[in-house]
Design a protein around this motif. Structure first.
Motif, short mmCIF file in Angstrom:
data_model
loop_
_atom_site.label_atom_id
_atom_site.label_comp_id
_atom_site.label_asym_id
_atom_site.label_seq_id
_atom_site.Cartn_x
_atom_site.Cartn_y
_atom_site.Cartn_z
N ALA A 123 0.84 -1.19 0.00
CA ALA A 123 0.00 0.00 0.00
C ALA A 123 0.88 1.24 0.00
CB ALA A 123 -0.93 0.00 1.21
N LYS A 124 0.29 2.35 -0.50
CA LYS A 124 1.01 3.61 -0.57
C LYS A 124 0.47 4.55 0.50
CE LYS A 124 2.33 5.01 -4.49
NZ LYS A 124 2.40 5.49 -5.89
N THR A 151 -0.85 7.71 2.14
CA THR A 151 -1.54 8.91 1.65
C THR A 151 -1.72 9.97 2.73
OG1 THR A 151 -3.69 7.90 2.12
CG2 THR A 151 -2.77 7.58 -0.09
N ARG A 197 -2.70 6.54 7.01
CA ARG A 197 -3.71 6.28 5.98
C ARG A 197 -3.00 5.82 4.71
NH1 ARG A 197 -5.16 11.10 8.22
NH2 ARG A 197 -4.35 12.29 6.43
N ARG A 245 -3.42 3.55 0.71
CA ARG A 245 -4.30 3.08 -0.37
C ARG A 245 -3.64 1.86 -0.98
NH1 ARG A 245 -8.51 5.18 -2.86
NH2 ARG A 245 -8.15 7.21 -1.86
N THR A 246 -4.38 0.76 -1.02
CA THR A 246 -3.84 -0.49 -1.54
C THR A 246 -3.77 -0.45 -3.06
OG1 THR A 246 -6.00 -1.54 -1.66
CG2 THR A 246 -4.81 -1.71 0.44
N GLY A 261 -6.99 -0.13 -4.83
CA GLY A 261 -7.74 1.11 -4.63
C GLY A 261 -8.45 1.24 -3.30
N ARG A 262 -8.29 0.30 -2.38
CA ARG A 262 -8.99 0.39 -1.09
C ARG A 262 -8.26 1.36 -0.16
NH1 ARG A 262 -9.40 -4.62 2.15
NH2 ARG A 262 -7.36 -5.11 1.21
N PRO A 263 -8.98 2.32 0.44
CA PRO A 263 -8.36 3.17 1.46
C PRO A 263 -8.42 2.47 2.82
CG PRO A 263 -10.56 3.97 1.00
CD PRO A 263 -10.34 2.79 0.09
N THR A 286 -7.04 2.68 7.07
CA THR A 286 -6.38 3.41 8.17
C THR A 286 -5.82 2.37 9.13
OG1 THR A 286 -7.89 5.29 7.98
CG2 THR A 286 -6.68 5.05 10.04
#
Length: 429
Positions: A210-211, A213, A221, A223-224, A227-229, A231
């Motif tokens: 994940a990156k 954000t 926080r 984002r995989t 595209g899933r956010p 926390t």
């Protein structure tokens, strides 16, 4: 204190008991620990060097390649360093074990690979530990010297006078130490259970890239790739820069950063908070019980001396010919033993409640003749046979360790608010 000391009845003095002369007492005092062994030198030295080492130690960043996690070795090092700040002053017996152990852990765990500044700071810590160990060793050696000189000055040995009373010294510290030790053990179990629970989840979890954000106070926080956010909790969110890639471990609703395994900081803190006092109390209890028991097991050296009780409740002991009370040799807090074992006595010599109180003679700032049972030394135990205000013999047991007063220190004799010159009755302590 120019008055003639209150005499002790001859029947209370064991046969052949010599007077502790000022000359013998001076040799006893000179045999005490050297001035460089005082905790006022070793404690600040260790404190300053430890703070220096912590301040210059580089803090590693958490990453997938070098994940943060529970550091039990560092916890032990911190615990020993904190404990030694007390043990250097009060428990040289523990210092002899703890100081070399901590020095070895610093040498093997901190010096390899350290930068020049951190290496210098850790070498200073090791030097401070060696200095503290040498001071503790000298203090224990001084106790042996004083015991030997007191025994030589006495020349004769006798058993304790009656009533001896129950052996209660050290009981309360032992009980408290065992309770705190159980708390510390429970904290260790809790920490290990937390580690096992993490390993169980991590073994079943999916590894998701994940990156980053955004960052919160204790969260990150991300984002995989699909595209899933998400926390995710983070103890060190500042270690993850925006846009960097992290690995998230996910097992159903359980999520954790791979760079931050379970941190047992809470249980470790409880281990320190309970374990350090437990170790100190257990050592104090064992030493007190052993020293008090040694007085009962065999005949002990006896010496004639002079004593008085000041307004702080301390007994001050002087040489038998120091009738002016110029040079106090040592001081201790004493209590009257209760001969009946069914009478409740506090483990440290204080009262349990107002119904069963141990009693002491009222504060008497006049010197009294006394007989010292046991070879006195710093932190030792002894028994005094002296007289009350009416001149009747009484037996006093040390309710705490013997202490050698600092040079120039005198008993507190000027508190008229606690003096009752019109009553010879005893005052409850």
């Amino acid at each position: 204190m120019s008055e003639t000391p209150v005499p002790i009845p001859s029947g209370s003095v064991p046969a052949g008991t010599p007077a502790w002369s000022s000359a013998d007492a001076a040799r006893w005092t000179e045999a005490g620990p050297a001035s460089w062994t005082r905790p006022v030198w070793s404690v600040p030295t260790l404190l300053i060097t430890v703070i220096w080492a912590i301040a210059v130690e580089p803090v590693p960043r958490c990453s997938d390649a070098a994940p943060c996690g529970p550091d039990w070795s560092s916890m032990v090092q911190v615990g020993l360093a904190v404990g030694l700040l007390h043990w250097l002053a009060r428990l040289p017996e523990l210092t002899l074990v703890a100081a070399p152990a901590l020095a070895a852990m610093v040498a093997w765990g901190e010096l390899p690979g350290a930068d020049p500044m951190s290496r210098a700071a850790n070498l200073a810590v090791i030097a401070a530990l060696l200095f503290g160990w040498a001071a503790a060793r000298e203090r224990l050696a001084a106790r042996s010297r004083q015991q030997r000189l007191a025994g030589q000055a006495a020349g004769v040995r006798h058993r304790l006078p009656e009533p001896v009373g129950p052996l209660t010294r050290g009981g309360l510290p032992l009980a408290a130490g065992l309770v705190l030790g159980a708390v510390a053990a429970g904290a260790v179990v809790s920490g290990l259970n937390g580690i096992r629970a993490y390993e169980h989840h991590a073994a079943r979890a999916k590894h998701i890239a994940a990156k980053v954000t955004g960052r919160g106070e204790e969260t990150v926080r991300v984002r995989t790739d699909d595209g899933r956010p998400l926390t995710v909790g983070a103890l060190y969110p500042e270690d993850y820069s925006l846009g960097s890639t992290v690995t998230v471990l996910e097992d159903d609703s359980w999520r954790r950063l791979a760079a931050e395994p379970y941190d047992a900081f809470g249980p470790q803190l409880l281990v320190l908070a309970a374990g350090l006092p437990a170790l100190s109390l257990l050592t104090v209890g064992v030493l007190a019980r052993r020293r008090a028991g040694a007085l009962r097991r065999a005949p002990v050296p006896v010496l004639r001396a002079l004593t008085l009780t000041d307004h702080e409740g301390r007994n001050w002991v002087y040489a038998a010919d120091d009738t002016a009370g110029r040079t106090p040799l040592f001081t201790c807090r004493c209590s009257v033993p209760l001969p009946d074992s069914d009478k409740k006595a506090n483990r440290t010599g204080h009262d349990d409640d107002g119904g069963n109180e141990e009693e002491l003679p009222f504060v008497e700032t006049r010197l009294h003749e006394a007989v010292v049972f046991g070879a006195p030394y710093d932190s030792g135990e002894l028994v005094l046979v002296t007289t009350d205000r009416a001149g009747h013999p009484i037996t006093l047991h040390s309710g705490g360790p013997v202490r050698i007063p600092r040079t120039g220190r005198k008993p507190l004799l000027g508190s008229p608010a606690t003096t009752d010159t019109g009553s010879d009755s005893p005052r409850p302590r």
